[in-house]
Design a protein around this motif. Structure first.
Motif, mmCIF file in Angstrom:
data_model
loop_
_atom_site.group_PDB
_atom_site.id
_atom_site.type_symbol
_atom_site.label_atom_id
_atom_site.label_comp_id
_atom_site.label_asym_id
_atom_site.label_seq_id
_atom_site.Cartn_x
_atom_site.Cartn_y
_atom_site.Cartn_z
ATOM 1 N N ALA A 274 0.819 -1.213 0.000
ATOM 2 C CA ALA A 274 0.000 0.000 0.000
ATOM 3 C C ALA A 274 0.854 1.265 0.000
ATOM 4 O O ALA A 274 2.067 1.232 0.220
ATOM 5 C CB ALA A 274 -0.921 -0.012 1.214
ATOM 6 N N ASP A 275 0.167 2.398 -0.223
ATOM 7 C CA ASP A 275 0.824 3.707 -0.222
ATOM 8 C C ASP A 275 0.443 4.542 0.991
ATOM 9 O O ASP A 275 1.245 5.355 1.459
ATOM 10 C CB ASP A 275 0.461 4.474 -1.499
ATOM 11 N N VAL A 276 -0.780 4.375 1.484
ATOM 12 C CA VAL A 276 -1.210 5.073 2.697
ATOM 13 C C VAL A 276 -2.156 4.175 3.487
ATOM 14 O O VAL A 276 -2.807 3.290 2.926
ATOM 15 C CB VAL A 276 -1.922 6.421 2.407
ATOM 16 N N GLY A 297 6.370 1.471 7.352
ATOM 17 C CA GLY A 297 6.782 2.731 6.749
ATOM 18 C C GLY A 297 5.676 3.472 6.025
ATOM 19 O O GLY A 297 5.958 4.302 5.153
ATOM 20 N N LEU A 298 4.419 3.206 6.390
ATOM 21 C CA LEU A 298 3.285 3.802 5.680
ATOM 22 C C LEU A 298 2.853 5.133 6.299
ATOM 23 O O LEU A 298 2.653 5.205 7.514
ATOM 24 C CB LEU A 298 2.077 2.863 5.724
ATOM 25 N N PRO A 299 2.643 6.169 5.501
ATOM 26 C CA PRO A 299 1.951 7.352 5.992
ATOM 27 C C PRO A 299 0.576 6.936 6.509
ATOM 28 O O PRO A 299 -0.150 6.209 5.832
ATOM 29 C CB PRO A 299 1.822 8.234 4.738
ATOM 30 N N THR A 300 0.232 7.382 7.723
ATOM 31 C CA THR A 300 -0.927 6.845 8.439
ATOM 32 C C THR A 300 -1.819 7.985 8.923
ATOM 33 O O THR A 300 -1.356 8.892 9.611
ATOM 34 C CB THR A 300 -0.425 6.002 9.632
ATOM 35 N N SER A 314 6.155 7.658 15.303
ATOM 36 C CA SER A 314 6.938 8.245 14.219
ATOM 37 C C SER A 314 6.166 9.437 13.656
ATOM 38 O O SER A 314 4.996 9.658 13.984
ATOM 39 C CB SER A 314 7.180 7.219 13.108
ATOM 40 N N ASP A 315 6.830 10.185 12.787
ATOM 41 C CA ASP A 315 6.174 11.324 12.143
ATOM 42 C C ASP A 315 5.261 10.890 11.007
ATOM 43 O O ASP A 315 4.681 11.738 10.317
ATOM 44 C CB ASP A 315 7.229 12.300 11.612
ATOM 45 N N LEU A 316 5.094 9.586 10.809
ATOM 46 C CA LEU A 316 4.215 9.083 9.757
ATOM 47 C C LEU A 316 2.736 9.273 10.092
ATOM 48 O O LEU A 316 1.891 9.226 9.213
ATOM 49 C CB LEU A 316 4.484 7.585 9.523
ATOM 50 N N VAL A 317 2.424 9.456 11.377
ATOM 51 C CA VAL A 317 1.027 9.535 11.810
ATOM 52 C C VAL A 317 0.509 10.968 11.752
ATOM 53 O O VAL A 317 1.139 11.897 12.275
ATOM 54 C CB VAL A 317 0.858 8.981 13.237
ATOM 55 N N GLN A 318 -0.642 11.123 11.099
ATOM 56 C CA GLN A 318 -1.341 12.400 11.051
ATOM 57 C C GLN A 318 -2.725 12.218 11.684
ATOM 58 O O GLN A 318 -3.482 11.324 11.294
ATOM 59 C CB GLN A 318 -1.511 12.860 9.601
ATOM 60 N N LYS A 337 3.295 14.718 1.941
ATOM 61 C CA LYS A 337 4.580 14.423 1.303
ATOM 62 C C LYS A 337 5.481 13.703 2.296
ATOM 63 O O LYS A 337 5.691 14.159 3.415
ATOM 64 C CB LYS A 337 5.267 15.713 0.844
ATOM 65 N N ASN A 338 6.016 12.564 1.862
ATOM 66 C CA ASN A 338 6.947 11.817 2.704
ATOM 67 C C ASN A 338 8.086 11.313 1.826
ATOM 68 O O ASN A 338 7.924 10.372 1.050
ATOM 69 C CB ASN A 338 6.252 10.633 3.385
#
Length: 376
Positions: A274-276, A297-300, A314-318, A337-338
Protein backbone atom coordinates in the motif's frame (compact mmCIF):
# COMPACT_ATOMS: atom_id res chain seq x y z
CA UNK A 1 9.42 -22.11 34.35
CA UNK A 2 6.26 -20.00 34.57
CA UNK A 3 3.05 -21.63 33.35
CA UNK A 4 0.61 -18.94 32.18
CA UNK A 5 -2.99 -19.56 31.13
CA UNK A 6 -4.44 -16.90 28.81
CA UNK A 7 -8.21 -16.57 28.69
CA UNK A 8 -9.85 -15.14 25.54
CA UNK A 9 -13.58 -15.14 24.83
CA UNK A 10 -13.50 -16.96 21.53
CA UNK A 11 -11.58 -18.17 18.51
CA UNK A 12 -13.76 -16.81 15.75
CA UNK A 13 -13.34 -15.73 12.12
CA UNK A 14 -12.36 -12.21 13.25
CA UNK A 15 -8.73 -11.82 14.31
CA UNK A 16 -9.02 -8.97 16.78
CA UNK A 17 -6.46 -7.03 18.76
CA UNK A 18 -6.56 -9.42 21.73
CA UNK A 19 -5.86 -12.49 19.63
CA UNK A 20 -3.09 -10.69 17.76
CA UNK A 21 -1.58 -9.55 21.05
CA UNK A 22 -1.38 -13.13 22.31
CA UNK A 23 0.15 -14.31 19.02
CA UNK A 24 2.71 -11.51 19.05
CA UNK A 25 3.98 -12.11 22.57
CA UNK A 26 3.97 -15.88 21.98
CA UNK A 27 6.26 -15.34 18.99
CA UNK A 28 8.83 -13.80 21.38
CA UNK A 29 8.52 -16.45 24.09
CA UNK A 30 11.62 -18.05 25.60
CA UNK A 31 11.99 -21.14 27.78
CA UNK A 32 11.13 -19.20 30.95
CA UNK A 33 7.40 -19.11 30.20
CA UNK A 34 4.89 -21.64 28.86
CA UNK A 35 1.58 -20.44 27.42
CA UNK A 36 -1.76 -22.17 27.08
CA UNK A 37 -5.15 -20.74 26.06
CA UNK A 38 -8.58 -21.21 27.59
CA UNK A 39 -11.49 -20.05 25.46
CA UNK A 40 -15.27 -20.06 25.77
CA UNK A 41 -15.85 -21.18 22.19
CA UNK A 42 -13.73 -22.18 19.21
CA UNK A 43 -14.21 -22.42 15.45
CA UNK A 44 -11.61 -24.83 14.06
CA UNK A 45 -12.17 -23.67 10.48
CA UNK A 46 -10.93 -20.14 11.13
CA UNK A 47 -7.60 -18.65 10.16
CA UNK A 48 -6.99 -17.71 13.79
CA UNK A 49 -7.32 -21.31 14.95
CA UNK A 50 -4.89 -22.42 12.25
CA UNK A 51 -2.41 -19.72 13.26
CA UNK A 52 -2.60 -20.78 16.91
CA UNK A 53 -2.12 -24.45 16.03
CA UNK A 54 0.85 -23.60 13.81
CA UNK A 55 2.33 -21.88 16.86
CA UNK A 56 1.86 -25.12 18.84
CA UNK A 57 -0.24 -23.41 21.51
CA UNK A 58 -2.37 -25.77 23.62
CA UNK A 59 -6.03 -24.67 23.51
CA UNK A 60 -8.76 -25.62 26.00
CA UNK A 61 -12.35 -25.06 24.86
CA UNK A 62 -15.39 -24.67 27.16
CA UNK A 63 -17.64 -24.99 24.10
CA UNK A 64 -20.16 -22.27 25.05
CA UNK A 65 -20.65 -20.06 22.00
CA UNK A 66 -23.18 -17.60 23.43
CA UNK A 67 -23.68 -16.44 26.99
CA UNK A 68 -27.31 -15.92 27.99
CA UNK A 69 -29.80 -16.98 30.66
CA UNK A 70 -30.04 -20.45 29.09
CA UNK A 71 -26.29 -21.14 28.93
CA UNK A 72 -24.85 -19.33 31.95
CA UNK A 73 -25.38 -22.31 34.27
CA UNK A 74 -23.55 -24.74 31.98
CA UNK A 75 -20.82 -22.16 31.42
CA UNK A 76 -20.18 -21.79 35.16
CA UNK A 77 -20.20 -25.56 35.63
CA UNK A 78 -17.66 -26.14 32.85
CA UNK A 79 -15.50 -23.27 34.05
CA UNK A 80 -15.35 -24.59 37.61
CA UNK A 81 -14.72 -28.13 36.38
CA UNK A 82 -11.81 -26.95 34.26
CA UNK A 83 -10.14 -25.02 37.07
CA UNK A 84 -10.78 -27.70 39.70
CA UNK A 85 -8.96 -30.21 37.48
CA UNK A 86 -6.25 -27.97 36.03
CA UNK A 87 -5.59 -24.96 38.28
CA UNK A 88 -2.58 -26.69 39.87
CA UNK A 89 -0.79 -26.59 36.50
CA UNK A 90 -0.73 -22.80 36.26
CA UNK A 91 1.17 -20.06 38.06
CA UNK A 92 -0.70 -17.22 36.36
CA UNK A 93 -4.12 -16.58 34.86
CA UNK A 94 -3.94 -13.75 32.32
CA UNK A 95 -7.58 -12.87 31.58
CA UNK A 96 -8.15 -10.83 28.41
CA UNK A 97 -11.94 -10.59 28.72
CA UNK A 98 -13.62 -8.48 31.38
CA UNK A 99 -17.10 -9.15 29.95
CA UNK A 100 -17.09 -12.93 30.52
CA UNK A 101 -18.17 -13.61 34.12
CA UNK A 102 -16.60 -15.77 36.82
CA UNK A 103 -13.19 -16.26 35.14
CA UNK A 104 -11.06 -14.59 37.79
CA UNK A 105 -13.25 -15.91 40.62
CA UNK A 106 -13.01 -19.54 39.43
CA UNK A 107 -9.24 -19.30 39.03
CA UNK A 108 -8.73 -17.74 42.45
CA UNK A 109 -11.14 -20.16 44.14
CA UNK A 110 -9.19 -23.13 42.78
CA UNK A 111 -5.79 -21.93 43.88
CA UNK A 112 -4.30 -19.68 41.18
CA UNK A 113 -2.88 -16.85 43.25
CA UNK A 114 -1.69 -14.63 40.41
CA UNK A 115 -4.73 -13.40 38.52
CA UNK A 116 -4.16 -10.65 35.96
CA UNK A 117 -7.09 -8.82 34.36
CA UNK A 118 -6.16 -7.15 31.07
CA UNK A 119 -8.40 -4.54 29.42
CA UNK A 120 -7.84 -3.94 25.71
CA UNK A 121 -10.70 -1.53 24.96
CA UNK A 122 -13.33 0.76 26.41
CA UNK A 123 -16.67 -0.71 27.46
CA UNK A 124 -18.60 -0.60 24.17
CA UNK A 125 -21.68 1.57 24.09
CA UNK A 126 -24.94 -0.33 23.82
CA UNK A 127 -28.31 -0.90 25.41
CA UNK A 128 -28.55 0.17 29.04
CA UNK A 129 -29.15 -3.36 30.39
CA UNK A 130 -26.26 -4.90 28.42
CA UNK A 131 -23.90 -2.11 29.49
CA UNK A 132 -24.94 -2.56 33.13
CA UNK A 133 -24.29 -6.32 32.94
CA UNK A 134 -20.81 -5.70 31.49
CA UNK A 135 -20.01 -3.27 34.29
CA UNK A 136 -21.16 -5.80 36.91
CA UNK A 137 -19.03 -8.49 35.29
CA UNK A 138 -16.05 -6.15 35.26
CA UNK A 139 -16.60 -5.41 38.95
CA UNK A 140 -16.66 -9.11 39.79
CA UNK A 141 -13.52 -9.87 37.79
CA UNK A 142 -11.71 -6.90 39.36
CA UNK A 143 -12.66 -8.08 42.83
CA UNK A 144 -10.93 -11.42 42.21
CA UNK A 145 -7.83 -10.16 40.37
CA UNK A 146 -4.61 -8.92 41.93
CA UNK A 147 -3.15 -7.08 38.94
CA UNK A 148 -4.93 -4.61 36.65
CA UNK A 149 -3.53 -4.20 33.15
CA UNK A 150 -4.60 -1.95 30.27
CA UNK A 151 -3.48 -1.23 26.70
CA UNK A 152 -3.21 2.47 27.59
CA UNK A 153 -3.61 4.62 30.68
CA UNK A 154 -6.63 6.40 29.15
CA UNK A 155 -8.44 3.09 28.58
CA UNK A 156 -7.51 1.85 32.04
CA UNK A 157 -8.76 4.95 33.85
CA UNK A 158 -11.96 5.07 31.81
CA UNK A 159 -12.79 1.40 32.36
CA UNK A 160 -11.54 0.42 35.82
CA UNK A 161 -13.27 2.03 38.79
CA UNK A 162 -11.51 4.76 40.77
CA UNK A 163 -10.63 2.16 43.39
CA UNK A 164 -8.07 0.60 41.03
CA UNK A 165 -6.85 3.79 39.31
CA UNK A 166 -3.46 3.85 41.05
CA UNK A 167 -2.93 0.13 40.47
CA UNK A 168 -3.19 0.18 36.66
CA UNK A 169 -0.19 -1.18 34.77
CA UNK A 170 0.09 -0.29 31.08
CA UNK A 171 1.17 -3.16 28.82
CA UNK A 172 2.00 -1.92 25.34
CA UNK A 173 0.60 -3.83 22.37
CA UNK A 174 3.92 -4.89 20.97
CA UNK A 175 4.31 -6.29 17.46
CA UNK A 176 6.96 -8.33 15.71
CA UNK A 177 8.63 -5.54 13.74
CA UNK A 178 10.65 -7.94 11.60
CA UNK A 179 7.45 -9.15 9.91
CA UNK A 180 6.55 -5.62 8.83
CA UNK A 181 9.94 -4.44 7.58
CA UNK A 182 9.46 -2.89 4.15
CA UNK A 183 10.56 -5.06 1.24
CA UNK A 184 10.38 -3.70 -2.31
CA UNK A 185 10.27 -7.17 -3.86
CA UNK A 186 7.27 -8.23 -1.75
CA UNK A 187 5.59 -4.93 -2.57
CA UNK A 188 5.98 -5.54 -6.31
CA UNK A 189 4.76 -9.13 -6.00
CA UNK A 190 1.61 -8.24 -4.06
CA UNK A 191 0.82 -5.28 -6.30
CA UNK A 192 1.15 -7.51 -9.35
CA UNK A 193 -1.11 -10.17 -7.81
CA UNK A 194 -3.91 -7.64 -7.19
CA UNK A 195 -3.26 -5.54 -10.31
CA UNK A 196 -2.24 -2.50 -8.30
CA UNK A 197 0.64 -1.36 -10.52
CA UNK A 198 0.41 2.40 -11.17
CA UNK A 199 -2.42 2.66 -8.61
CA UNK A 200 -2.44 4.91 -5.56
CA UNK A 201 -3.25 2.20 -3.01
CA UNK A 202 -5.09 2.93 0.23
CA UNK A 203 -5.41 0.25 2.93
CA UNK A 204 -7.48 -0.28 6.06
CA UNK A 205 -7.16 -3.18 8.51
CA UNK A 206 -10.07 -3.90 10.83
CA UNK A 207 -13.32 -5.69 11.59
CA UNK A 208 -16.42 -4.48 9.77
CA UNK A 209 -18.31 -2.93 12.70
CA UNK A 210 -19.76 0.38 13.81
CA UNK A 211 -16.66 1.40 15.76
CA UNK A 212 -14.31 1.12 12.76
CA UNK A 213 -16.35 3.66 10.77
CA UNK A 214 -16.12 1.96 7.37
CA UNK A 215 -18.92 4.09 5.94
CA UNK A 216 -16.87 7.26 6.43
CA UNK A 217 -13.77 5.46 5.15
CA UNK A 218 -15.55 4.61 1.89
CA UNK A 219 -16.68 8.21 1.49
CA UNK A 220 -13.09 9.37 1.99
CA UNK A 221 -11.86 6.93 -0.63
CA UNK A 222 -14.59 8.03 -3.02
CA UNK A 223 -13.26 11.60 -2.79
CA UNK A 224 -9.70 10.33 -3.28
CA UNK A 225 -10.89 8.42 -6.35
CA UNK A 226 -12.54 11.53 -7.78
CA UNK A 227 -9.29 13.49 -7.42
CA UNK A 228 -7.03 10.63 -8.48
CA UNK A 229 -8.84 8.11 -10.72
CA UNK A 230 -5.92 5.67 -10.50
CA UNK A 231 -6.71 4.69 -6.92
CA UNK A 232 -7.61 1.42 -5.20
CA UNK A 233 -8.68 0.53 -1.67
CA UNK A 234 -7.71 -2.66 0.19
CA UNK A 235 -10.00 -3.74 3.05
CA UNK A 236 -8.64 -6.58 5.19
CA UNK A 237 -11.09 -7.92 7.77
CA UNK A 238 -14.63 -9.20 8.07
CA UNK A 239 -17.70 -8.64 10.20
CA UNK A 240 -21.38 -7.87 10.43
CA UNK A 241 -21.16 -4.57 8.49
CA UNK A 242 -19.46 -6.01 5.41
CA UNK A 243 -22.61 -6.40 3.28
CA UNK A 244 -23.68 -2.86 4.13
CA UNK A 245 -20.30 -1.50 3.04
CA UNK A 246 -20.30 -3.55 -0.15
CA UNK A 247 -23.69 -2.05 -1.01
CA UNK A 248 -22.39 1.47 -0.35
CA UNK A 249 -19.49 0.83 -2.74
CA UNK A 250 -21.93 -0.31 -5.43
CA UNK A 251 -24.12 2.73 -4.85
CA UNK A 252 -21.09 5.00 -5.28
CA UNK A 253 -19.99 3.01 -8.35
CA UNK A 254 -16.57 2.21 -6.85
CA UNK A 255 -17.10 -1.46 -6.01
CA UNK A 256 -14.57 -2.62 -8.63
CA UNK A 257 -11.96 -0.34 -7.08
CA UNK A 258 -12.30 -1.82 -3.58
CA UNK A 259 -10.67 -5.14 -2.68
CA UNK A 260 -12.63 -6.96 0.04
CA UNK A 261 -10.00 -9.48 1.13
CA UNK A 262 -11.56 -10.81 4.34
CA UNK A 263 -9.50 -11.99 7.32
CA UNK A 264 -5.87 -12.42 6.38
CA UNK A 265 -2.72 -13.92 7.83
CA UNK A 266 -0.53 -11.84 5.48
CA UNK A 267 -1.51 -8.34 6.62
CA UNK A 268 2.19 -7.48 6.92
CA UNK A 269 2.67 -8.02 3.18
CA UNK A 270 -0.52 -6.16 2.24
CA UNK A 271 0.78 -3.14 4.16
CA UNK A 272 4.01 -3.25 2.17
CA UNK A 273 1.99 -3.08 -1.05
CA UNK A 274 0.00 0.00 0.00
CA UNK A 275 0.82 3.71 -0.22
CA UNK A 276 -1.21 5.07 2.70
CA UNK A 277 -3.12 3.69 5.68
CA UNK A 278 -6.43 5.21 6.86
CA UNK A 279 -7.96 4.49 10.28
CA UNK A 280 -10.95 6.77 11.01
CA UNK A 281 -12.36 4.85 13.99
CA UNK A 282 -15.19 6.22 16.12
CA UNK A 283 -13.97 4.30 19.17
CA UNK A 284 -10.71 2.48 19.79
CA UNK A 285 -9.00 1.02 22.82
CA UNK A 286 -5.58 1.37 21.29
CA UNK A 287 -5.33 0.69 17.55
CA UNK A 288 -2.58 -1.89 17.06
CA UNK A 289 -2.99 -1.66 13.28
CA UNK A 290 -1.61 1.90 13.46
CA UNK A 291 1.64 0.55 14.92
CA UNK A 292 1.76 -2.13 12.21
CA UNK A 293 1.30 0.47 9.48
CA UNK A 294 4.16 2.59 10.84
CA UNK A 295 6.39 -0.48 11.10
CA UNK A 296 5.88 -0.90 7.36
CA UNK A 297 6.78 2.73 6.75
CA UNK A 298 3.28 3.80 5.68
CA UNK A 299 1.95 7.35 5.99
CA UNK A 300 -0.93 6.85 8.44
CA UNK A 301 -4.06 8.96 8.88
CA UNK A 302 -6.14 8.41 12.00
CA UNK A 303 -9.04 10.00 13.84
CA UNK A 304 -7.99 12.66 16.35
CA UNK A 305 -9.31 12.51 19.92
CA UNK A 306 -10.23 8.83 19.39
CA UNK A 307 -6.96 7.06 18.70
CA UNK A 308 -4.61 7.61 21.69
CA UNK A 309 -1.58 9.81 21.05
CA UNK A 310 0.66 6.99 22.26
CA UNK A 311 0.27 5.23 18.89
CA UNK A 312 2.35 7.98 17.28
CA UNK A 313 5.79 6.41 17.36
CA UNK A 314 6.94 8.25 14.22
CA UNK A 315 6.17 11.32 12.14
CA UNK A 316 4.21 9.08 9.76
CA UNK A 317 1.03 9.53 11.81
CA UNK A 318 -1.34 12.40 11.05
CA UNK A 319 -4.35 13.00 13.32
CA UNK A 320 -7.49 14.35 11.59
CA UNK A 321 -10.73 15.26 13.34
CA UNK A 322 -13.81 13.21 12.52
CA UNK A 323 -15.69 16.52 12.35
CA UNK A 324 -13.72 17.28 9.19
CA UNK A 325 -15.64 15.99 6.19
CA UNK A 326 -14.45 13.37 3.71
CA UNK A 327 -13.33 16.12 1.31
CA UNK A 328 -10.93 17.48 3.92
CA UNK A 329 -9.58 14.02 4.76
CA UNK A 330 -8.96 13.26 1.08
CA UNK A 331 -7.22 16.61 0.59
CA UNK A 332 -4.86 16.07 3.55
CA UNK A 333 -4.07 12.51 2.45
CA UNK A 334 -3.34 13.40 -1.18
CA UNK A 335 -1.24 16.44 -0.25
CA UNK A 336 0.91 14.57 2.27
CA UNK A 337 4.58 14.42 1.30
CA UNK A 338 6.95 11.82 2.70
CA UNK A 339 10.37 11.64 1.08
CA UNK A 340 11.98 9.46 3.75
CA UNK A 341 12.64 5.93 2.40
CA UNK A 342 10.34 3.39 4.02
CA UNK A 343 13.07 0.83 4.64
CA UNK A 344 15.21 3.33 6.56
CA UNK A 345 12.53 3.90 9.18
CA UNK A 346 12.75 0.32 10.41
CA UNK A 347 15.81 0.64 12.67
CA UNK A 348 14.33 3.72 14.33
CA UNK A 349 10.95 2.10 14.98
CA UNK A 350 12.50 -1.11 16.35
CA UNK A 351 13.75 0.85 19.34
CA UNK A 352 10.19 1.78 20.33
CA UNK A 353 8.37 0.44 23.36
CA UNK A 354 5.94 -1.31 21.01
CA UNK A 355 8.42 -3.95 19.96
CA UNK A 356 6.85 -7.34 20.88
CA UNK A 357 10.12 -8.47 22.44
CA UNK A 358 9.96 -5.62 24.94
CA UNK A 359 6.28 -6.34 25.65
CA UNK A 360 7.04 -9.99 26.32
CA UNK A 361 9.95 -9.16 28.65
CA UNK A 362 7.77 -6.71 30.59
CA UNK A 363 5.06 -9.36 30.97
CA UNK A 364 7.56 -11.97 32.11
CA UNK A 365 8.88 -9.51 34.69
CA UNK A 366 5.33 -8.85 35.87
CA UNK A 367 4.55 -12.56 36.16
CA UNK A 368 7.69 -13.15 38.20
CA UNK A 369 7.10 -10.12 40.41
CA UNK A 370 3.60 -11.35 41.24
CA UNK A 371 5.06 -14.73 42.10
CA UNK A 372 7.57 -13.13 44.45
CA UNK A 373 10.54 -14.04 42.30
CA UNK A 374 13.46 -11.72 41.67
CA UNK A 375 13.72 -10.80 37.99
CA UNK A 376 17.18 -10.73 36.50
Amino acid sequence: MINALHYISGISPDIGGIEQFVLNIYSQKDDDVEFEILTRHMNCDTELYKMLKRSNITIHNLDIEHLNLHTIGEYRKKLNEFFSLNAHKYDVLHCHSFTDPCICKAAKKNGIKNVLLHIHSYIPKGKIIKTAVKKLTLYSNCKNANQYLACSLDVGKATYSQKYADKIKVINNGINFDKYKFDENIRKEVRKTYELENQFTVIHIGRFCEEKNHEFLIKIFNKIKQKNPNSKLILAGDGEYREKIEKLCRDLNIYNDVLFLGNRSDVNNLLKAADVFIFPSKSEGFGMAVIEAQASGLPTFVSADVIPNTVKISDLVQFIKLDDNEEKWAEIILNYKNDFPREKLFDILCQSEFNAKNTYLNLKKLYKTNMGEKYD
